[in-house]
Design a protein around this motif. Structure first.
Motif, PDB file in Angstrom:
ATOM      1  N   VAL A  18       0.820  -1.212   0.000  1.00  0.00           N
ATOM      2  CA  VAL A  18       0.000   0.000   0.000  1.00  0.00           C
ATOM      3  C   VAL A  18       0.851   1.257   0.000  1.00  0.00           C
ATOM      4  O   VAL A  18       2.015   1.243   0.390  1.00  0.00           O
ATOM      5  N   ALA A  19       0.235   2.329  -0.431  1.00  0.00           N
ATOM      6  CA  ALA A  19       0.786   3.673  -0.269  1.00  0.00           C
ATOM      7  C   ALA A  19      -0.300   4.479   0.429  1.00  0.00           C
ATOM      8  O   ALA A  19      -1.405   4.634  -0.112  1.00  0.00           O
ATOM      9  N   ILE A  20       0.004   4.920   1.627  1.00  0.00           N
ATOM     10  CA  ILE A  20      -0.969   5.698   2.393  1.00  0.00           C
ATOM     11  C   ILE A  20      -0.433   7.108   2.573  1.00  0.00           C
ATOM     12  O   ILE A  20       0.780   7.330   2.516  1.00  0.00           O
ATOM     13  N   PRO A  21      -1.310   8.065   2.770  1.00  0.00           N
ATOM     14  CA  PRO A  21      -0.863   9.451   2.905  1.00  0.00           C
ATOM     15  C   PRO A  21       0.032   9.657   4.125  1.00  0.00           C
ATOM     16  O   PRO A  21      -0.066   8.931   5.123  1.00  0.00           O
ATOM     17  N   GLU A  22       0.895  10.658   4.026  1.00  0.00           N
ATOM     18  CA  GLU A  22       1.736  11.052   5.153  1.00  0.00           C
ATOM     19  C   GLU A  22       0.834  11.401   6.335  1.00  0.00           C
ATOM     20  O   GLU A  22      -0.283  11.887   6.161  1.00  0.00           O
ATOM     21  N   ASN A  23       1.335  11.163   7.528  1.00  0.00           N
ATOM     22  CA  ASN A  23       0.615  11.406   8.782  1.00  0.00           C
ATOM     23  C   ASN A  23      -0.538  10.437   9.025  1.00  0.00           C
ATOM     24  O   ASN A  23      -1.462  10.723   9.775  1.00  0.00           O
ATOM     25  N   TYR A  24      -0.462   9.278   8.366  1.00  0.00           N
ATOM     26  CA  TYR A  24      -1.368   8.164   8.634  1.00  0.00           C
ATOM     27  C   TYR A  24      -0.528   6.903   8.809  1.00  0.00           C
ATOM     28  O   TYR A  24       0.624   6.843   8.376  1.00  0.00           O
ATOM     29  N   GLU A  25      -1.123   5.907   9.428  1.00  0.00           N
ATOM     30  CA  GLU A  25      -0.539   4.574   9.513  1.00  0.00           C
ATOM     31  C   GLU A  25      -1.662   3.573   9.340  1.00  0.00           C
ATOM     32  O   GLU A  25      -2.836   3.908   9.534  1.00  0.00           O
ATOM     33  N   ILE A  26      -1.319   2.363   8.986  1.00  0.00           N
ATOM     34  CA  ILE A  26      -2.275   1.266   9.033  1.00  0.00           C
ATOM     35  C   ILE A  26      -1.893   0.426  10.230  1.00  0.00           C
ATOM     36  O   ILE A  26      -0.733   0.042  10.391  1.00  0.00           O
ATOM     37  N   GLN A  27      -2.861   0.156  11.092  1.00  0.00           N
ATOM     38  CA  GLN A  27      -2.650  -0.751  12.213  1.00  0.00           C
ATOM     39  C   GLN A  27      -3.213  -2.113  11.829  1.00  0.00           C
ATOM     40  O   GLN A  27      -4.346  -2.213  11.349  1.00  0.00           O
ATOM     41  N   VAL A  28      -2.404  -3.147  12.017  1.00  0.00           N
ATOM     42  CA  VAL A  28      -2.831  -4.519  11.753  1.00  0.00           C
ATOM     43  C   VAL A  28      -3.221  -5.124  13.093  1.00  0.00           C
ATOM     44  O   VAL A  28      -2.414  -5.195  14.016  1.00  0.00           O
ATOM     45  N   ARG A  29      -4.466  -5.528  13.186  1.00  0.00           N
ATOM     46  CA  ARG A  29      -5.037  -5.989  14.456  1.00  0.00           C
ATOM     47  C   ARG A  29      -5.613  -7.393  14.316  1.00  0.00           C
ATOM     48  O   ARG A  29      -5.982  -7.823  13.216  1.00  0.00           O
ATOM     49  N   PRO A  30      -5.743  -8.101  15.448  1.00  0.00           N
ATOM     50  CA  PRO A  30      -6.354  -9.434  15.406  1.00  0.00           C
ATOM     51  C   PRO A  30      -7.826  -9.355  15.012  1.00  0.00           C
ATOM     52  O   PRO A  30      -8.472  -8.329  15.200  1.00  0.00           O
ATOM     53  N   ARG A  31      -8.336 -10.446  14.514  1.00  0.00           N
ATOM     54  CA  ARG A  31      -9.782 -10.586  14.306  1.00  0.00           C
ATOM     55  C   ARG A  31     -10.357 -11.157  15.591  1.00  0.00           C
ATOM     56  O   ARG A  31      -9.871 -12.165  16.111  1.00  0.00           O
ATOM     57  N   SER A  32     -11.379 -10.521  16.111  1.00  0.00           N
ATOM     58  CA  SER A  32     -11.913 -10.910  17.418  1.00  0.00           C
ATOM     59  C   SER A  32     -12.430 -12.342  17.439  1.00  0.00           C
ATOM     60  O   SER A  32     -12.269 -13.049  18.433  1.00  0.00           O
ATOM     61  N   GLY A  33     -13.030 -12.797  16.346  1.00  0.00           N
ATOM     62  CA  GLY A  33     -13.545 -14.166  16.311  1.00  0.00           C
ATOM     63  C   GLY A  33     -12.441 -15.201  16.410  1.00  0.00           C
ATOM     64  O   GLY A  33     -12.570 -16.194  17.132  1.00  0.00           O
ATOM     65  N   LEU A  34     -11.332 -14.985  15.691  1.00  0.00           N
ATOM     66  CA  LEU A  34     -10.202 -15.922  15.773  1.00  0.00           C
ATOM     67  C   LEU A  34      -9.592 -15.920  17.164  1.00  0.00           C
ATOM     68  O   LEU A  34      -9.192 -16.966  17.691  1.00  0.00           O
ATOM     69  N   ALA A  35      -9.535 -14.749  17.777  1.00  0.00           N
ATOM     70  CA  ALA A  35      -8.961 -14.650  19.124  1.00  0.00           C
ATOM     71  C   ALA A  35      -9.851 -15.351  20.149  1.00  0.00           C
ATOM     72  O   ALA A  35      -9.376 -16.160  20.949  1.00  0.00           O
ATOM     73  N   ALA A  36     -11.152 -15.069  20.109  1.00  0.00           N
ATOM     74  CA  ALA A  36     -12.070 -15.625  21.101  1.00  0.00           C
ATOM     75  C   ALA A  36     -12.263 -17.131  20.941  1.00  0.00           C
ATOM     76  O   ALA A  36     -12.291 -17.867  21.923  1.00  0.00           O
ATOM     77  N   VAL A  72       1.544 -10.539   8.184  1.00  0.00           N
ATOM     78  CA  VAL A  72       0.943 -10.571   9.514  1.00  0.00           C
ATOM     79  C   VAL A  72       1.634 -11.641  10.350  1.00  0.00           C
ATOM     80  O   VAL A  72       1.742 -12.791   9.923  1.00  0.00           O
ATOM     81  N   ILE A  73       2.105 -11.251  11.538  1.00  0.00           N
ATOM     82  CA  ILE A  73       2.705 -12.213  12.467  1.00  0.00           C
ATOM     83  C   ILE A  73       1.578 -12.788  13.317  1.00  0.00           C
ATOM     84  O   ILE A  73       1.085 -12.128  14.237  1.00  0.00           O
ATOM     85  N   LEU A  74       1.148 -13.998  12.995  1.00  0.00           N
ATOM     86  CA  LEU A  74       0.110 -14.661  13.775  1.00  0.00           C
ATOM     87  C   LEU A  74       0.748 -15.543  14.829  1.00  0.00           C
ATOM     88  O   LEU A  74       1.799 -16.160  14.599  1.00  0.00           O
ATOM     89  N   VAL A  75       0.101 -15.613  15.986  1.00  0.00           N
ATOM     90  CA  VAL A  75       0.559 -16.472  17.075  1.00  0.00           C
ATOM     91  C   VAL A  75      -0.633 -17.288  17.571  1.00  0.00           C
ATOM     92  O   VAL A  75      -1.758 -16.780  17.622  1.00  0.00           O
ATOM     93  N   ASN A  76      -0.368 -18.542  17.889  1.00  0.00           N
ATOM     94  CA  ASN A  76      -1.404 -19.421  18.429  1.00  0.00           C
ATOM     95  C   ASN A  76      -1.260 -19.472  19.946  1.00  0.00           C
ATOM     96  O   ASN A  76      -0.374 -20.142  20.472  1.00  0.00           O
ATOM     97  N   LEU A  77      -2.118 -18.765  20.645  1.00  0.00           N
ATOM     98  CA  LEU A  77      -2.121 -18.768  22.107  1.00  0.00           C
ATOM     99  C   LEU A  77      -3.106 -19.795  22.652  1.00  0.00           C
ATOM    100  O   LEU A  77      -3.308 -19.890  23.860  1.00  0.00           O
ATOM    101  N   GLY A  78      -3.708 -20.563  21.748  1.00  0.00           N
ATOM    102  CA  GLY A  78      -4.663 -21.592  22.139  1.00  0.00           C
ATOM    103  C   GLY A  78      -3.973 -22.889  22.519  1.00  0.00           C
ATOM    104  O   GLY A  78      -2.735 -22.981  22.562  1.00  0.00           O
ATOM    105  N   LEU A  79      -4.778 -23.903  22.765  1.00  0.00           N
ATOM    106  CA  LEU A  79      -4.273 -25.197  23.221  1.00  0.00           C
ATOM    107  C   LEU A  79      -4.236 -26.245  22.111  1.00  0.00           C
ATOM    108  O   LEU A  79      -3.735 -27.341  22.320  1.00  0.00           O
ATOM    109  N   GLU A  80      -4.792 -25.910  20.949  1.00  0.00           N
ATOM    110  CA  GLU A  80      -4.860 -26.869  19.851  1.00  0.00           C
ATOM    111  C   GLU A  80      -4.229 -26.288  18.588  1.00  0.00           C
ATOM    112  O   GLU A  80      -4.119 -25.070  18.447  1.00  0.00           O
ATOM    113  N   ASN A  81      -3.832 -27.175  17.678  1.00  0.00           N
ATOM    114  CA  ASN A  81      -3.333 -26.727  16.377  1.00  0.00           C
ATOM    115  C   ASN A  81      -4.418 -25.898  15.690  1.00  0.00           C
ATOM    116  O   ASN A  81      -5.616 -26.150  15.868  1.00  0.00           O
ATOM    117  N   PHE A  82      -3.980 -24.918  14.895  1.00  0.00           N
ATOM    118  CA  PHE A  82      -4.915 -24.086  14.137  1.00  0.00           C
ATOM    119  C   PHE A  82      -4.502 -24.114  12.673  1.00  0.00           C
ATOM    120  O   PHE A  82      -3.338 -23.901  12.350  1.00  0.00           O
TER     121      PHE A  82
END
Length: 146
Positions: free
Chosen positions: A53-71, A94-104
């Motif tokens: 992507v190319a985004i305008p100066e004075n902006y950023e894109i934040q990459v956040r978890p999806r709540s459904g995958l987390a919950a 995206v750096i994904l991490v499995n904090l759960g107890l089972e393979n994903f």
């Protein structure tokens, strides 16, 4: 509405990310992969999205978890929120991490995270010998109560 220029990098999905509802603040990012990835508990993996992507100066894109995958599965973005700076032109991964107890299982085209466009306010640091007093002072890490 702020325009974000998007370049596809071997992007396997025909559609660009979109807001799923009128009130959504995030655009879903997909796993731009050729085959499944099995993410074991406590493992992390760098997942390509196929987008730059190319985004305008004075902006950023934040990459956040999806709540459904987390919950439901304990899947999160390790450096949440991840930051895509305005001058970065490489592929978003995206750096994904499995904090759960089972393979994903991460499947090709699966929605794995969301990106949110945010304004950036720049600061000017001014070195001083003393700081103004405050009620809290230098107390931290639980100093204001439970």
């Amino acid at each position: 509405m702020v325009k974000i220029l998007v370049k596809k990098i071997n992007y396997k999905n025909k559609d660009l990310p979109k807001y799923e509802t009128v009130g959504s603040s995030g655009l879903d990012l997909i796993a731009n992969i050729d085959k499944d990835i099995i993410l074991k508990p406590n493992e992390r993996v760098l997942v390509p999205t196929g987008l730059a992507v190319a985004i305008p100066e004075n902006y950023e894109i934040q990459v956040r978890p999806r709540s459904g995958l987390a919950a439901k599965n304990g899947i999160s973005v390790l450096n949440t929120p991840g930051t895509v700076d305005a001058d970065y032109r490489g592929e978003i991964k995206v750096i994904l991490v499995n904090l759960g107890l089972e393979n994903f299982k991460i499947e090709p085209g699966q929605r794995i995270a969301q990106m949110v466009l945010c304004p950036v306010i720049k600061a000017e640091l001014v070195e001083v010998d003393t700081l103004p007093e405050s009620v809290r002072g230098s107390g931290g890490f639980g100093s204001t109560g439970k």
